[in-house]
Design a protein around this motif. Sequence first.
Motif, PDB file in Angstrom:
ATOM      1  N   ASP A  77     112.291 -43.303  18.077  1.00 40.50           N
ATOM      2  CA  ASP A  77     111.324 -43.405  16.979  1.00 40.50           C
ATOM      3  C   ASP A  77     111.495 -44.707  16.208  1.00 40.50           C
ATOM      4  O   ASP A  77     112.622 -45.135  15.942  1.00 40.50           O
ATOM      5  CB  ASP A  77     111.507 -42.214  16.038  1.00 40.50           C
ATOM      6  N   PRO A  78     110.393 -45.371  15.830  1.00 42.38           N
ATOM      7  CA  PRO A  78     110.509 -46.616  15.055  1.00 42.38           C
ATOM      8  C   PRO A  78     111.192 -46.436  13.705  1.00 42.38           C
ATOM      9  O   PRO A  78     111.832 -47.357  13.198  1.00 42.38           O
ATOM     10  CB  PRO A  78     109.050 -47.058  14.869  1.00 42.38           C
ATOM     11  N   ASP A  79     111.074 -45.254  13.108  1.00 42.00           N
ATOM     12  CA  ASP A  79     111.657 -45.006  11.793  1.00 42.00           C
ATOM     13  C   ASP A  79     113.137 -44.644  11.945  1.00 42.00           C
ATOM     14  O   ASP A  79     113.474 -43.639  12.582  1.00 42.00           O
ATOM     15  CB  ASP A  79     110.905 -43.853  11.123  1.00 42.00           C
ATOM     16  N   PRO A  80     114.051 -45.437  11.348  1.00 41.22           N
ATOM     17  CA  PRO A  80     115.491 -45.133  11.471  1.00 41.22           C
ATOM     18  C   PRO A  80     115.853 -43.752  10.950  1.00 41.22           C
ATOM     19  O   PRO A  80     116.731 -43.082  11.506  1.00 41.22           O
ATOM     20  CB  PRO A  80     116.164 -46.237  10.651  1.00 41.22           C
ATOM     21  N   GLY A  81     115.187 -43.310   9.884  1.00 43.66           N
ATOM     22  CA  GLY A  81     115.466 -41.988   9.349  1.00 43.66           C
ATOM     23  C   GLY A  81     115.085 -40.888  10.319  1.00 43.66           C
ATOM     24  O   GLY A  81     115.786 -39.878  10.444  1.00 43.66           O
ATOM     25  N   ASP A  82     113.955 -41.083  11.018  1.00 49.02           N
ATOM     26  CA  ASP A  82     113.541 -40.090  12.002  1.00 49.02           C
ATOM     27  C   ASP A  82     114.490 -40.075  13.198  1.00 49.02           C
ATOM     28  O   ASP A  82     114.821 -39.007  13.730  1.00 49.02           O
ATOM     29  CB  ASP A  82     112.113 -40.372  12.462  1.00 49.02           C
ATOM     30  N   ARG A  83     114.925 -41.239  13.641  1.00 46.32           N
ATOM     31  CA  ARG A  83     115.905 -41.274  14.733  1.00 46.32           C
ATOM     32  C   ARG A  83     117.182 -40.540  14.323  1.00 46.32           C
ATOM     33  O   ARG A  83     117.787 -39.817  15.117  1.00 46.32           O
ATOM     34  CB  ARG A  83     116.246 -42.717  15.113  1.00 46.32           C
ATOM     35  N   ALA A  84     117.565 -40.706  13.062  1.00 46.62           N
ATOM     36  CA  ALA A  84     118.779 -40.053  12.568  1.00 46.62           C
ATOM     37  C   ALA A  84     118.645 -38.531  12.600  1.00 46.62           C
ATOM     38  O   ALA A  84     119.632 -37.820  12.815  1.00 46.62           O
ATOM     39  CB  ALA A  84     119.089 -40.526  11.150  1.00 46.62           C
ATOM     40  N   ARG A  85     117.435 -38.016  12.402  1.00 42.16           N
ATOM     41  CA  ARG A  85     117.234 -36.571  12.464  1.00 42.16           C
ATOM     42  C   ARG A  85     117.469 -36.057  13.880  1.00 42.16           C
ATOM     43  O   ARG A  85     118.050 -34.987  14.071  1.00 42.16           O
ATOM     44  CB  ARG A  85     115.819 -36.221  12.000  1.00 42.16           C
ATOM     45  N   ARG A  86     117.028 -36.805  14.883  1.00 40.95           N
ATOM     46  CA  ARG A  86     117.284 -36.395  16.268  1.00 40.95           C
ATOM     47  C   ARG A  86     118.772 -36.488  16.588  1.00 40.95           C
ATOM     48  O   ARG A  86     119.327 -35.610  17.257  1.00 40.95           O
ATOM     49  CB  ARG A  86     116.464 -37.270  17.221  1.00 40.95           C
ATOM     50  N   VAL A  87     119.419 -37.538  16.112  1.00 39.83           N
ATOM     51  CA  VAL A  87     120.863 -37.668  16.322  1.00 39.83           C
ATOM     52  C   VAL A  87     121.594 -36.486  15.694  1.00 39.83           C
ATOM     53  O   VAL A  87     122.502 -35.896  16.303  1.00 39.83           O
ATOM     54  CB  VAL A  87     121.373 -39.005  15.749  1.00 39.83           C
ATOM     55  N   ASP A  88     121.201 -36.114  14.479  1.00 38.51           N
ATOM     56  CA  ASP A  88     121.832 -34.983  13.800  1.00 38.51           C
ATOM     57  C   ASP A  88     121.658 -33.704  14.611  1.00 38.51           C
ATOM     58  O   ASP A  88     122.600 -32.906  14.754  1.00 38.51           O
ATOM     59  CB  ASP A  88     121.231 -34.807  12.405  1.00 38.51           C
ATOM     60  N   LEU A  89     120.459 -33.492  15.176  1.00 38.13           N
ATOM     61  CA  LEU A  89     120.226 -32.306  15.996  1.00 38.13           C
ATOM     62  C   LEU A  89     121.150 -32.284  17.211  1.00 38.13           C
ATOM     63  O   LEU A  89     121.744 -31.249  17.547  1.00 38.13           O
ATOM     64  CB  LEU A  89     118.768 -32.262  16.458  1.00 38.13           C
ATOM     65  N   LEU A  90     121.308 -33.429  17.864  1.00 36.28           N
ATOM     66  CA  LEU A  90     122.150 -33.483  19.051  1.00 36.28           C
ATOM     67  C   LEU A  90     123.629 -33.272  18.708  1.00 36.28           C
ATOM     68  O   LEU A  90     124.359 -32.619  19.463  1.00 36.28           O
ATOM     69  CB  LEU A  90     121.952 -34.811  19.775  1.00 36.28           C
ATOM     70  N   ILE A  91     124.055 -33.798  17.584  1.00 33.95           N
ATOM     71  CA  ILE A  91     125.447 -33.575  17.171  1.00 33.95           C
ATOM     72  C   ILE A  91     125.667 -32.099  16.829  1.00 33.95           C
ATOM     73  O   ILE A  91     126.713 -31.513  17.163  1.00 33.95           O
ATOM     74  CB  ILE A  91     125.818 -34.501  16.003  1.00 33.95           C
ATOM     75  N   ARG A  92     124.680 -31.478  16.180  1.00 37.16           N
ATOM     76  CA  ARG A  92     124.771 -30.037  15.941  1.00 37.16           C
ATOM     77  C   ARG A  92     124.869 -29.281  17.272  1.00 37.16           C
ATOM     78  O   ARG A  92     125.634 -28.321  17.408  1.00 37.16           O
ATOM     79  CB  ARG A  92     123.545 -29.540  15.163  1.00 37.16           C
ATOM     80  N   ALA A  93     124.067 -29.724  18.254  1.00 37.62           N
ATOM     81  CA  ALA A  93     124.078 -29.076  19.567  1.00 37.62           C
ATOM     82  C   ALA A  93     125.448 -29.203  20.226  1.00 37.62           C
ATOM     83  O   ALA A  93     125.931 -28.260  20.867  1.00 37.62           O
ATOM     84  CB  ALA A  93     122.999 -29.679  20.464  1.00 37.62           C
TER      85      ALA A  93
END
Length: 349
Positions: A77-93
């Motif tokens: 995602d172009p938005d760094p904050g949105d990319r961070a949300r996906r990263v957070d989901l994967l770390i939770r996983a």
Amino acid sequence: MADLRLDDALSLLADLGYDGVGLTLDHMHLDPLAPDLGARTRRVAHRLDELGLGVTVETGARYVLDPRRKHGPSLLDPDPGDRARRVDLLIRAVRVAADLGAHAVHCFSGTLPDGTDEDTAWGRLADTLTPVLDAAETAGVPLALEPEPGHLLATLADFHRLRRALGDPAHLGLTLDIGHCQCLEPLPPADCVRAAAPWLRHVQIEDMRRGVHDHLPFGDGEIDFPPVLAALTAAGYQGLTVVELPRHSHAGPHHAARSLPFLRGAAHHAATTPPGNAPPGAPTAASAAPTSGGPAAASAAPTSGGPAAASAAPTSGAPTAASAAPTAHTASVPPARDRSATPEGSGTP
């Protein structure tokens, strides 16, 4: 199995004889964003242990992060904050996977965003995966990245491009979808298994036709399954093999019951027919599979938003998994790498 309660899906799969489950984290099955995730995960771990089911954690939920964007936001995602949300989901996983004792955590790159060039997207992918891989290393759980038709990382060659860019990290593995191999890889599916063997951490399986990304029930596509299962056995693969039928979740119990004898028949055919010795007209997986009787050794796990995954290995210790997601659409995939030909958001159920 998205239409079933998680406990009902797990019980059904265990009753059918599955050995494991591909569990997609989503709002209906172990919501990764709801309160008390740790306690809920412990309850699921206890139930899996009671039923004797192994598990792989999958992260292909369609709208778990954004109710308006299928699989959004992504790692690109172009938005760094949105990319961070996906990263957070994967770390939770990854943390959930560690608590469940899972074989691996599955993920994918996402599609190329409008207005983003490929070099920029590859840089974002490497940057965003780095903290996830750090978490995977700490937890001792491999991250299994899936090449997905229409995504930035769509082929085995793309996986190796990323692997080299990241310096070949030990906890970066591969999810190999057998149908995707038939759809767009230059090698036949069994050869893809052999080529991918050193990095193989998770397998998804279904039927498919060349050039069309549509997950089909066994026998409805073009794949010859006995050589594929023989290649998995020869590779010594020990993870789950997940049956993935995203358009058939409404009939998940039916397809879960049907898939096991099919794969059992294909595995038996692979084990009893020496390579290169099949006579003309020898049965394929479809004709070799019994139409009734007990299920093969298998493991199946429901994915959030999709059916359960199962794993069964009649000829080796490797389990076969089955999964069905509720609404995938068909996309034609040309031989050349023209990502614009695959609709945005298509791919992972």
